[in-house]
Write a protein that holds these residues in place. Structure first.
Motif, PDB file in Angstrom:
ATOM      1  N   LEU A   1      -8.206   7.584   6.938  1.00 27.99           N
ATOM      2  CA  LEU A   1      -8.038   8.798   7.755  1.00 27.99           C
ATOM      3  C   LEU A   1      -6.636   8.830   8.366  1.00 27.99           C
ATOM      4  O   LEU A   1      -6.016   9.890   8.485  1.00 27.99           O
ATOM      5  CB  LEU A   1      -9.108   8.835   8.851  1.00 27.99           C
ATOM      6  N   ALA A   2      -6.118   7.661   8.684  1.00 30.28           N
ATOM      7  CA  ALA A   2      -4.770   7.598   9.282  1.00 30.28           C
ATOM      8  C   ALA A   2      -3.697   7.905   8.247  1.00 30.28           C
ATOM      9  O   ALA A   2      -2.691   8.564   8.538  1.00 30.28           O
ATOM     10  CB  ALA A   2      -4.550   6.213   9.881  1.00 30.28           C
ATOM     11  N   ARG A   3      -3.933   7.477   6.994  1.00 32.21           N
ATOM     12  CA  ARG A   3      -2.899   7.679   5.964  1.00 32.21           C
ATOM     13  C   ARG A   3      -3.021   9.056   5.318  1.00 32.21           C
ATOM     14  O   ARG A   3      -2.028   9.719   5.045  1.00 32.21           O
ATOM     15  CB  ARG A   3      -3.011   6.610   4.854  1.00 32.21           C
ATOM     16  N   PHE A   4      -4.284   9.484   5.031  1.00 31.55           N
ATOM     17  CA  PHE A   4      -4.467  10.715   4.233  1.00 31.55           C
ATOM     18  C   PHE A   4      -5.020  11.876   5.051  1.00 31.55           C
ATOM     19  O   PHE A   4      -5.060  13.009   4.599  1.00 31.55           O
ATOM     20  CB  PHE A   4      -5.479  10.466   3.087  1.00 31.55           C
ATOM     21  N   GLY A   5      -5.634  11.579   6.234  1.00 32.72           N
ATOM     22  CA  GLY A   5      -6.351  12.623   6.964  1.00 32.72           C
ATOM     23  C   GLY A   5      -7.648  12.963   6.247  1.00 32.72           C
ATOM     24  O   GLY A   5      -8.277  13.985   6.473  1.00 32.72           O
ATOM     25  N   HIS A   6      -8.049  12.100   5.342  1.00 26.89           N
ATOM     26  CA  HIS A   6      -9.248  12.374   4.542  1.00 26.89           C
ATOM     27  C   HIS A   6      -9.820  11.060   4.029  1.00 26.89           C
ATOM     28  O   HIS A   6      -9.060  10.105   3.792  1.00 26.89           O
ATOM     29  CB  HIS A   6      -8.859  13.280   3.357  1.00 26.89           C
ATOM     30  N   ALA A   7     -11.149  11.016   3.882  1.00 23.54           N
ATOM     31  CA  ALA A   7     -11.781   9.830   3.262  1.00 23.54           C
ATOM     32  C   ALA A   7     -13.175  10.244   2.819  1.00 23.54           C
ATOM     33  O   ALA A   7     -13.817  11.080   3.461  1.00 23.54           O
ATOM     34  CB  ALA A   7     -11.884   8.686   4.258  1.00 23.54           C
ATOM     35  N   ARG A   8     -13.603   9.683   1.672  1.00 26.24           N
ATOM     36  CA  ARG A   8     -14.981   9.963   1.232  1.00 26.24           C
ATOM     37  C   ARG A   8     -15.540   8.638   0.724  1.00 26.24           C
ATOM     38  O   ARG A   8     -14.962   8.027  -0.176  1.00 26.24           O
ATOM     39  CB  ARG A   8     -14.992  10.992   0.115  1.00 26.24           C
ATOM     40  N   LEU A   9     -16.581   8.170   1.371  1.00 27.45           N
ATOM     41  CA  LEU A   9     -17.099   6.861   0.964  1.00 27.45           C
ATOM     42  C   LEU A   9     -18.605   6.788   1.220  1.00 27.45           C
ATOM     43  O   LEU A   9     -19.157   7.606   1.944  1.00 27.45           O
ATOM     44  CB  LEU A   9     -16.375   5.739   1.692  1.00 27.45           C
ATOM     45  N   SER A  10     -19.218   5.794   0.606  1.00 28.81           N
ATOM     46  CA  SER A  10     -20.680   5.720   0.765  1.00 28.81           C
ATOM     47  C   SER A  10     -20.984   5.007   2.077  1.00 28.81           C
ATOM     48  O   SER A  10     -20.267   4.099   2.491  1.00 28.81           O
ATOM     49  CB  SER A  10     -21.316   4.968  -0.412  1.00 28.81           C
ATOM     50  N   LEU A  11     -22.045   5.489   2.721  1.00 30.63           N
ATOM     51  CA  LEU A  11     -22.441   4.870   3.988  1.00 30.63           C
ATOM     52  C   LEU A  11     -22.921   3.449   3.674  1.00 30.63           C
ATOM     53  O   LEU A  11     -23.634   3.247   2.696  1.00 30.63           O
ATOM     54  CB  LEU A  11     -23.588   5.681   4.611  1.00 30.63           C
TER      55      LEU A  11
ATOM     56  N   ILE B   1     -20.317   9.981   2.818  1.00 32.94           N
ATOM     57  CA  ILE B   1     -19.830  10.614   4.038  1.00 32.94           C
ATOM     58  C   ILE B   1     -18.374  10.994   3.788  1.00 32.94           C
ATOM     59  O   ILE B   1     -17.630  10.253   3.119  1.00 32.94           O
ATOM     60  CB  ILE B   1     -19.949   9.650   5.238  1.00 32.94           C
ATOM     61  N   GLU B   2     -18.001  12.208   4.227  1.00 27.84           N
ATOM     62  CA  GLU B   2     -16.619  12.663   4.037  1.00 27.84           C
ATOM     63  C   GLU B   2     -16.019  12.983   5.406  1.00 27.84           C
ATOM     64  O   GLU B   2     -16.664  13.659   6.220  1.00 27.84           O
ATOM     65  CB  GLU B   2     -16.579  13.906   3.137  1.00 27.84           C
ATOM     66  N   GLY B   3     -14.834  12.456   5.669  1.00 31.13           N
ATOM     67  CA  GLY B   3     -14.161  12.732   6.946  1.00 31.13           C
ATOM     68  C   GLY B   3     -12.863  13.476   6.685  1.00 31.13           C
ATOM     69  O   GLY B   3     -12.151  13.152   5.725  1.00 31.13           O
TER      70      GLY B   3
ATOM     71  N   ALA C   1       0.835  -1.217   0.000  1.00 31.22           N
ATOM     72  CA  ALA C   1       0.000   0.000   0.000  1.00 31.22           C
ATOM     73  C   ALA C   1       0.859   1.251   0.000  1.00 31.22           C
ATOM     74  O   ALA C   1       0.386   2.333   0.355  1.00 31.22           O
ATOM     75  CB  ALA C   1      -0.898  -0.013   1.222  1.00 31.22           C
ATOM     76  N   ILE C   2       2.123   1.127  -0.436  1.00 31.66           N
ATOM     77  CA  ILE C   2       3.009   2.284  -0.351  1.00 31.66           C
ATOM     78  C   ILE C   2       2.550   3.412  -1.278  1.00 31.66           C
ATOM     79  O   ILE C   2       2.683   4.582  -0.945  1.00 31.66           O
ATOM     80  CB  ILE C   2       4.477   1.876  -0.658  1.00 31.66           C
ATOM     81  N   ASN C   3       1.951   3.048  -2.395  1.00 35.12           N
ATOM     82  CA  ASN C   3       1.572   4.095  -3.372  1.00 35.12           C
ATOM     83  C   ASN C   3       0.074   4.304  -3.444  1.00 35.12           C
ATOM     84  O   ASN C   3      -0.504   4.383  -4.523  1.00 35.12           O
ATOM     85  CB  ASN C   3       2.089   3.715  -4.776  1.00 35.12           C
ATOM     86  N   LEU C   4      -0.568   4.402  -2.297  1.00 38.91           N
ATOM     87  CA  LEU C   4      -2.010   4.656  -2.309  1.00 38.91           C
ATOM     88  C   LEU C   4      -2.277   5.973  -3.026  1.00 38.91           C
ATOM     89  O   LEU C   4      -1.551   6.948  -2.806  1.00 38.91           O
ATOM     90  CB  LEU C   4      -2.544   4.763  -0.869  1.00 38.91           C
ATOM     91  N   GLN C   5      -3.294   5.992  -3.925  1.00 36.75           N
ATOM     92  CA  GLN C   5      -3.550   7.235  -4.653  1.00 36.75           C
ATOM     93  C   GLN C   5      -4.868   7.901  -4.276  1.00 36.75           C
ATOM     94  O   GLN C   5      -5.079   9.069  -4.541  1.00 36.75           O
ATOM     95  CB  GLN C   5      -3.612   6.963  -6.178  1.00 36.75           C
ATOM     96  N   SER C   6      -5.781   7.134  -3.733  1.00 36.63           N
ATOM     97  CA  SER C   6      -7.100   7.721  -3.535  1.00 36.63           C
ATOM     98  C   SER C   6      -7.630   7.440  -2.135  1.00 36.63           C
ATOM     99  O   SER C   6      -7.265   6.439  -1.520  1.00 36.63           O
ATOM    100  CB  SER C   6      -8.078   7.132  -4.578  1.00 36.63           C
ATOM    101  N   ALA C   7      -8.466   8.332  -1.663  1.00 33.22           N
ATOM    102  CA  ALA C   7      -9.135   8.117  -0.358  1.00 33.22           C
ATOM    103  C   ALA C   7     -10.636   8.010  -0.587  1.00 33.22           C
ATOM    104  O   ALA C   7     -11.430   8.206   0.322  1.00 33.22           O
ATOM    105  CB  ALA C   7      -8.829   9.279   0.570  1.00 33.22           C
ATOM    106  N   GLU C   8     -11.002   7.678  -1.848  1.00 30.12           N
ATOM    107  CA  GLU C   8     -12.438   7.638  -2.180  1.00 30.12           C
ATOM    108  C   GLU C   8     -12.758   6.326  -2.892  1.00 30.12           C
ATOM    109  O   GLU C   8     -12.734   6.256  -4.120  1.00 30.12           O
ATOM    110  CB  GLU C   8     -12.791   8.845  -3.068  1.00 30.12           C
TER     111      GLU C   8
END
Ligand code: EPZ
Length: 432
Positions: free
Chosen positions: A105-115, A147-149, A78-85
């Motif tokens: 959230l731990a890797r990017f400080g951001h996440a957007r996903l469907s509930l 939901i976006e965190g 997972a070294i080259n994760l590109q997306s948080a969605e």
């Protein structure tokens, strides 16, 4: 192409079956591999639909994934994760995909996903996941089912879970591994799968203590390394095979089990008159009895009786010579297998979170439809002992959580085969 299982009941089972790795440990562990900057190898991961879905989710985020389903081994990086969605269609396929929230959230400080939607067994909210993550500094917003965190940096916090939710405990553990400072989770879930997730993360450099108790402490670290880790055996799959011997009055050996994880089931099965021999640490010999005593059953969070074995155990009670109450305290709608069992002659009345089972001694084959994973397993067990032929549709539910289920039951002596509906129509047309 639609398929159905065709089972001719009454065949006694014999021999032994080897239990595979636990679905409900493998899924959070795959999600947790997103936290790692180095390659991870995960062993004993069975070939299941849910595993494939979770691998598709992390791949869509940019993780490298190699899954050798024959060897039941996953290599991820997972070294080259590109997306948080993660893609919405994948998220909607399986509730457990919500477990990528903590790692993102731990890797990017951001996440957007469907509930995660509700499912056959209940509405299954995620409020406890969100409340805990808010305590760690995450701000959530909602728009059109997404939901976006967001957080500048996850902060360690002290979180009390109103209910020992397995998923919420897992999301919070994963978020806390890379947070700043320490996190305590009170009233945490203590299932063996939580212990396995912590074991996986600690083997990669995380600092988690207390997993398996109601109080888990996590000290955040800067990053996680790689690891090689084998998932624990699946206690629910083991329980399902043990119950197959109990319902058919057969004697079999179930191998590759951690009997410690099966204590609530084994205790309850002994009450019904089943003989269980645990002399070998990693195998259980079980001898079902013709006469089955009916008992009361109440599902609880671990170490109580597991809700994931309630449907299968109800099949045993339906065959007993008495009456008993089954109380489901974990999910609000986990009696959907009752319809199929009643069609096969069971006498079961559902009253809210309780079902009254009047044992009828014998069931008879019928066409039935599965509506959820463990309910499907309950119907298969009933068919193994019912008089005549049972046809079971809704097999996509079974594929989610049981790998090679019909082949393994056939190797134990069951008369069970997969038929395509087209084949079925030909048979009916020719009057076979
Ligand atoms: C996990 O689901 C398992 N799934 C389930 O197994 C299992 O039945 C369940 O734990 C209980 O043991 C996986 O591990 C992938 P919960 P999870 O959060 O995490 C309520 C199977 O057949 N709740 O402990 O979703 C929730 O509605 C599956 O393999 C909230 O109210 O279970 C439910 O009534 C089925 N708010 C109860 O808690 C929340 O934020 C238990 O849910 C979270 C949960």
């Amino acid at each position: 192409m639609n398929y159905e299982l065709v089972i001719e009941g009454g065949q006694p089972l014999h021999g032994s079956v080897k239990i595979k790795g636990a679905k409900n440990a493998g899924l959070p562990i795959i999600a947790a591999s997103l936290l790692m900057d180095e390659p991870a190898v995960i062993e004993e991961v069975p070939d299941l639909m849910d595993v494939k879905t979770m691998l598709a989710v992390i791949k869509a985020l940019g993780a490298e994934v190699n899954y050798n389903s024959q060897a039941e081994m996953i290599a991820t990086n997972a070294i080259n994760l590109q997306s948080a969605e993660p893609p919405e269609d994948l998220m909607r396929k399986m509730r457990a995909s919500f477990l990528v929230l903590g790692p993102l959230l731990a890797r990017f400080g951001h996440a957007r996903l469907s509930l995660p939607g509700g499912c056959a067994i209940g509405t299954r909210p995620v409020d406890l996941h969100l409340k805990g993550l808010e305590a760690m500094g995450v701000e959530f917003s909602y728009a059109s089912g997404l939901i976006e965190g967001k957080t500048s940096r996850l902060q360690g916090a002290s979180v009390y879970l109103d209910y020992p939710s397995v998923g919420a405990t897992e999301n919070l553990i994963m978020a806390a591994t890379l947070a700043k400072g320490s996190t305590t989770i009170e009233n945490a879930a203590s299932e063996p799968e939580i212990v396995d997730l912590a074991g996986f993360l600690n083997s990669a450099g995380a600092r988690i203590s207390g997993a398996g108790t109601k109080r888990i402490r996590i000290t955040g670290v800067a990053q996680l390394g790689g690891t090689r880790y084998a998932v624990i055996p699946d206690r629910i799959e083991a329980g399902t095979f043990l119950l197959s011997a109990a319902v058919t009055g057969s004697e079999i050996t179930v191998k590759n089990v951690l009997s410690d994880h099966l204590k609530p089931l084994l205790a309850k099965m002994r009450e019904t008159g089943v003989e269980i021999d645990e002399t070998d640490l990693s195998a259980i010999r079980i001898k079902g009895s013709k006469e089955k005593k009916c008992v009361d059953l109440k599902t609880q969070p671990y170490p109580g009786f597991p809700t994931d074995l309630q449907p299968q155990f109800m099949t045993l009670l339906a065959l007993s010579g008495g009456s008993g109450f089954v109380t489901e305290t974990v999910f609000e709608n986990r009696f959907r297998h009752v319809d199929g069992l009643v069609r096969m002659g069971a006498d079961i009345k559902v009253e809210g979170s309780r079902a009254v089972v009047q044992g009828v001694g014998k069931l008879s084959g019928a066409p039935v439809e599965a509506s959820d994973l463990r309910g499907a397993a309950a119907l298969v067990l009933a068919a193994l002992t019912a008089e005549g032929i049972t046809r079971i549709t809704g097999l996509e539910h079974l594929r989610r959580g049981y790998s090679g289920f019909e082949e393994r039951l056939r190797s134990l002596g069951a008369s069970i085969k997969l038929e395509s509906n087209a084949q079925l129509r030909r048979e009916i047309a020719s009057g076979e």
